[in-house]
Design a protein around this motif. Structure first.
Motif, PDB file in Angstrom:
ATOM      1  N   ASP A 169       0.825  -1.217   0.000  1.00 26.35           N
ATOM      2  CA  ASP A 169       0.000   0.000   0.000  1.00 26.35           C
ATOM      3  C   ASP A 169       0.857   1.264   0.000  1.00 26.35           C
ATOM      4  N   CYS A 170       2.099   1.156   0.426  1.00 28.82           N
ATOM      5  CA  CYS A 170       2.996   2.320   0.480  1.00 28.82           C
ATOM      6  C   CYS A 170       3.969   2.349  -0.695  1.00 28.82           C
ATOM      7  N   GLN A 171       3.795   1.458  -1.652  1.00 22.93           N
ATOM      8  CA  GLN A 171       4.713   1.404  -2.786  1.00 22.93           C
ATOM      9  C   GLN A 171       4.502   2.585  -3.716  1.00 22.93           C
ATOM     10  N   ILE A 172       5.598   3.139  -4.208  1.00 26.18           N
ATOM     11  CA  ILE A 172       5.555   4.186  -5.218  1.00 26.18           C
ATOM     12  C   ILE A 172       6.329   3.710  -6.441  1.00 26.18           C
ATOM     13  N   GLU A 173       6.161   4.410  -7.534  1.00 24.28           N
ATOM     14  CA  GLU A 173       6.816   3.985  -8.781  1.00 24.28           C
ATOM     15  C   GLU A 173       8.329   4.123  -8.675  1.00 24.28           C
ATOM     16  N   THR A 174       9.024   3.114  -9.119  1.00 29.05           N
ATOM     17  CA  THR A 174      10.479   3.188  -9.236  1.00 29.05           C
ATOM     18  C   THR A 174      10.803   3.786 -10.595  1.00 29.05           C
ATOM     19  N   THR A 175      11.498   4.901 -10.600  1.00 32.04           N
ATOM     20  CA  THR A 175      11.730   5.602 -11.862  1.00 32.04           C
ATOM     21  C   THR A 175      13.114   5.379 -12.436  1.00 32.04           C
ATOM     22  N   MET A 176      14.078   4.966 -11.610  1.00 33.11           N
ATOM     23  CA  MET A 176      15.435   4.817 -12.140  1.00 33.11           C
ATOM     24  C   MET A 176      16.124   3.618 -11.483  1.00 33.11           C
ATOM     25  N   PRO A 177      15.813   2.403 -11.925  1.00 39.43           N
ATOM     26  CA  PRO A 177      16.502   1.234 -11.370  1.00 39.43           C
ATOM     27  C   PRO A 177      17.930   1.154 -11.899  1.00 39.43           C
ATOM     28  N   PHE A 178      18.760   0.445 -11.179  1.00 40.67           N
ATOM     29  CA  PHE A 178      20.159   0.271 -11.601  1.00 40.67           C
ATOM     30  C   PHE A 178      20.505  -1.202 -11.508  1.00 40.67           C
ATOM     31  N   HIS A 179      20.966  -1.753 -12.612  1.00 39.57           N
ATOM     32  CA  HIS A 179      21.305  -3.167 -12.658  1.00 39.57           C
ATOM     33  C   HIS A 179      22.541  -3.318 -13.532  1.00 39.57           C
TER      34      HIS A 179
END
Length: 327
Positions: A169-179
């Motif tokens: 319920d507290c999740q927000i969009e991840t805009t810049m993942p790093f892999h």
């Protein structure tokens, strides 16, 4: 799909922290202060509660008190100079007045930022929830000590399933993942396939341009033909541009495939082998430098012993413990 890429799920959450005064350890304090203290005492390395998960690559906690103030919005200098003389509402004049403070954005309460990168087969919610349930099962006591200062946690979370729901319920969009496990770049043949629908739209746009040019340009009235050709060209270019734009956006949402040997157990095994092989290479320098049969045999025997002892094909063991820092 920035939440999922290259076989990893990038979970980002913002969880509101309580603001009412509390008593922690017999001392009156605030939830955000007590939370900071608890985070500072959280075990790290191999004793970290996150090291008990075989999927968890990284986890981060950050207490965010408020948003940063980036300074005043700079209006046009000419408007500022002319502001007092303009026939506009007083509130707009105040916005142009450099000595009057502008409105600022603030958070309604402090937030706990929690993010985690973990192995996942897809970006489905079920992958996230299974990870959170497993994390709760392995580290319930430590998680309670951290999240109990967050709003609604103690009232809502009673088991692994409710913990997963609370975090979701507290999740927000991840805009810049790093892999970074694709060390030599992503192979072109493993990239997502081209959408035939988008290619069809591009082809249709080009066809409209060509047909319009041929049909209108060949009409006997030159001006009518020219205007028709211009309209057809504009429509065709717009259709093709829109199709390409839509295709690029759609293509960009598709996750890269998982890199080979990039799950947490495989990464830990690689780190372990690197450390052990470095020691083997140092210890075997004299035999490697020798050009006699005895040196070659000793090097062969010692390398066989290295393989037998460290089992490179066995990811389970021996390996580096999760959470271990350094080499």
């Amino acid at each position: 799909m920035p939440t999922f890429d290259s076989g990893a799920y990038f979970l980002t959450t913002l969880i509101p922290i309580g603001a009412a005064p509390i008593v922690d350890g017999g001392v009156p304090t605030s939830p955000v202060h007590a939370l900071r203290k608890r985070l500072s005492l959280l075990p790290r390395g191999e004793r970290s509660p996150f090291a008990r998960s075989t999927r968890n690559h990284f986890a981060r906690f950050v207490v965010i008190d408020d948003v940063a103030y980036n300074g005043r919005e700079q209006p046009n200098t000419l408007l500022v100079a002319a502001g007092p003389a303009l026939s506009i509402d007083q509130k707009y004049k105040d916005m142009l007045n450099p000595v009057i403070a502008q409105p600022q954005d603030h958070l309604s309460c402090p937030f706990l930022f929690f993010s985690s990168d973990f192995d996942a087969a897809s970006g489905a919610d079920s992958e996230r929830d299974s990870y959170l349930r497993d994390l709760w099962t392995r580290s319930e006591a430590e998680l309670k000590e951290v999240f109990k200062y967050c709003l609604g946690f103690e009232a809502r979370v009673t088991d692994a399933a409710s913990f997963a729901k609370y975090i979701a319920d507290c999740q927000i969009e991840t805009t810049m993942p790093f892999h970074d496990y694709w060390l030599d770049g992503v192979p072109a043949d493993q990239l997502p396939s081209v959408s035939l629908q988008k290619l069809g739209l591009v082809a249709l746009g080009i066809l409209v341009v060509a047909a319009g040019l041929v049909y209108f340009w060949l009409l006997p009235h030159f001006l009518q033909g020219f205007l028709g050709a211009l309209l057809a060209l504009t429509a065709g270019v717009a259709a093709a541009g829109l199709s390409i734009y839509s295709y690029v956006l759609d293509f960009g949402k598709k996750p890269f495939p998982a890199a080979p040997n990039s799950t947490l157990p495989e990464v830990l095994k690689a780190l372990y082998l690197r450390r052990e092989f470095t020691r083997f290479a140092i210890d075997g320098q004299f035999d490697a430098a020798g050009d006699d049969d005895a040196s070659a045999q000793r090097l062969y025997d010692s390398f066989k012993s290295f393989i037998d002892a460290n089992k490179p094909d066995d990811v389970a063991e021996p390996t580096q413990k999760a959470g271990a820092i350094g080499i």
